[in-house]
Write a protein that holds these residues in place. Sequence first.
Motif, PDB file in Angstrom:
ATOM      1  N   LYS A  54       0.879  -1.131   0.305  1.00 26.64           N
ATOM      2  CA  LYS A  54      -0.081   0.319   0.063  1.00 26.64           C
ATOM      3  C   LYS A  54       1.176   0.923   0.118  1.00 26.64           C
ATOM      4  CE  LYS A  54      -3.928  -2.079   2.417  1.00 26.64           C
ATOM      5  NZ  LYS A  54      -3.838  -3.068   2.599  1.00 26.64           N
ATOM      6  N   THR A  55       0.161   2.041  -0.808  1.00 27.30           N
ATOM      7  CA  THR A  55       0.902   3.772  -0.983  1.00 27.30           C
ATOM      8  C   THR A  55      -0.068   4.682  -0.107  1.00 27.30           C
ATOM      9  OG1 THR A  55       3.131   2.918  -2.485  1.00 27.30           O
ATOM     10  CG2 THR A  55       2.598   5.441  -2.049  1.00 27.30           C
ATOM     11  N   TYR A  56       0.148   5.688   0.360  1.00 31.74           N
ATOM     12  CA  TYR A  56      -0.771   6.366   0.747  1.00 31.74           C
ATOM     13  C   TYR A  56       0.241   7.969   0.389  1.00 31.74           C
ATOM     14  CZ  TYR A  56      -3.090   3.467   3.626  1.00 31.74           C
ATOM     15  OH  TYR A  56      -3.540   2.139   3.895  1.00 31.74           O
ATOM     16  N   SER A  57      -0.177   8.521  -0.533  1.00 33.53           N
ATOM     17  CA  SER A  57       0.560   9.774  -0.740  1.00 33.53           C
ATOM     18  C   SER A  57      -0.008  11.447  -0.456  1.00 33.53           C
ATOM     19  CB  SER A  57       0.595   9.534  -2.201  1.00 33.53           C
ATOM     20  OG  SER A  57       1.480   8.613  -3.246  1.00 33.53           O
ATOM     21  N   LEU A  58       0.778  12.712  -0.410  1.00 31.09           N
ATOM     22  CA  LEU A  58       0.142  13.788   0.222  1.00 31.09           C
ATOM     23  C   LEU A  58       0.903  14.495  -1.136  1.00 31.09           C
ATOM     24  CD1 LEU A  58      -2.526  15.236   1.347  1.00 31.09           C
ATOM     25  CD2 LEU A  58      -1.028  16.086   3.449  1.00 31.09           C
ATOM     26  N   GLY A  59       0.609  15.259  -1.229  1.00 32.89           N
ATOM     27  CA  GLY A  59       0.749  16.907  -2.292  1.00 32.89           C
ATOM     28  C   GLY A  59       0.156  17.313  -2.262  1.00 32.89           C
ATOM     29  N   VAL A  60       1.178  19.185  -2.221  1.00 34.13           N
ATOM     30  CA  VAL A  60       1.009  20.284  -2.629  1.00 34.13           C
ATOM     31  C   VAL A  60       1.542  20.761  -3.661  1.00 34.13           C
ATOM     32  CG1 VAL A  60       0.889  22.631  -0.988  1.00 34.13           C
ATOM     33  CG2 VAL A  60       0.863  20.900  -0.071  1.00 34.13           C
ATOM     34  N   THR A  61       1.365  21.692  -4.568  1.00 39.93           N
ATOM     35  CA  THR A  61       1.509  22.478  -5.587  1.00 39.93           C
ATOM     36  C   THR A  61       0.551  23.757  -5.521  1.00 39.93           C
ATOM     37  OG1 THR A  61       0.689  20.021  -6.564  1.00 39.93           O
ATOM     38  CG2 THR A  61       0.874  22.685  -8.521  1.00 39.93           C
ATOM     39  N   GLY A  62       2.350  24.653  -5.698  1.00 42.06           N
ATOM     40  CA  GLY A  62       2.088  26.346  -6.449  1.00 42.06           C
ATOM     41  C   GLY A  62       2.472  26.282  -7.378  1.00 42.06           C
ATOM     42  N   GLN A  63       1.295  27.397  -8.109  1.00 48.52           N
ATOM     43  CA  GLN A  63       1.778  27.757  -9.351  1.00 48.52           C
ATOM     44  C   GLN A  63       1.457  29.485  -9.242  1.00 48.52           C
ATOM     45  OE1 GLN A  63      -0.864  23.934 -11.492  1.00 48.52           O
ATOM     46  NE2 GLN A  63      -1.610  25.553 -12.173  1.00 48.52           N
ATOM     47  N   PHE A  64       2.668  29.890  -9.919  1.00 48.51           N
ATOM     48  CA  PHE A  64       2.627  31.109 -10.073  1.00 48.51           C
ATOM     49  C   PHE A  64       3.067  31.989 -11.686  1.00 48.51           C
ATOM     50  CE2 PHE A  64       3.864  29.285  -6.401  1.00 48.51           C
ATOM     51  CZ  PHE A  64       3.040  30.054  -5.784  1.00 48.51           C
TER      52      PHE A  64
END
Length: 263
Positions: free
Chosen positions: A253-263
């Motif tokens: 099992k893999t649990y992933s969390l990500g945050v992305t910023g675009q400017f």
Amino acid sequence: MTLKYALPVIALVASAAVSAEEYQAFVGLNADHYRASGDSETNWKLDGTYFFDKKVTLGPLDQFEYINKVTNVSASFRREFDTNITRIGGEYFAENGLVVSAAHTRASGDYVNEVGLGYLVSNNFIVRVNAVKPEDESTDFMFSASYNHQLQGNDYVGFTAYADDEFDYFGISSKYFASLGEGRFIAAGITLDDNDGSSDWSAEADYYFSKMTSVGLTYNKADSYSLNAKHFFSQNWAVEARFASNTDDSTLKTYSLGVTGQF
């Protein structure tokens, strides 16, 4: 064209222009937590890319043209299974269609250098050759060609074919992007390849409820799959969550969390 028919067209074009967003800088922070038979490991990745001209969205805030044609530089740092991996790279697109790229990757003292040369035959067709030189090993060459077939509006079907210099590894990938109307979109892709006689395939699809919210899934020949969801809380920031496993081995099992910023 009479005014009666021209006005709806003008309104449609104006609406598309207003809804399109432009970005030049992208940053992301991701964490992947792996679990297998009681063991666990968390890997991290921080990456960023800067484009020297604006990238225009196709509707969804994370969907852009199939073939990038904008000069850029990028850098990333990953912590994978107690190993630090750093990478820097960039692409330069000249006015005459010539494309030059380079990258340097380092992991635990070992490194890999990459140099690429390509030619943008047209806005919809690019060919490339990349030379990959790991430390103390011979140079490998990879050839590729990408073609974008434009459909109605921003819809398209894109294809990329690739092979190494000895044709031991080769494959093709395709992506389809389309508007479903009423602010909804779909993006789907499939990859087929062969590695020294061993064939493989993978498929993925994302459904956009709006330009800011999507859900998706992936599946491959090894019966591995993933489910993901992504939401932009503003024009600049998004959060993404993903779960991955295998139908034959549910202990993986893999649990992933990500945050992305675009400017």
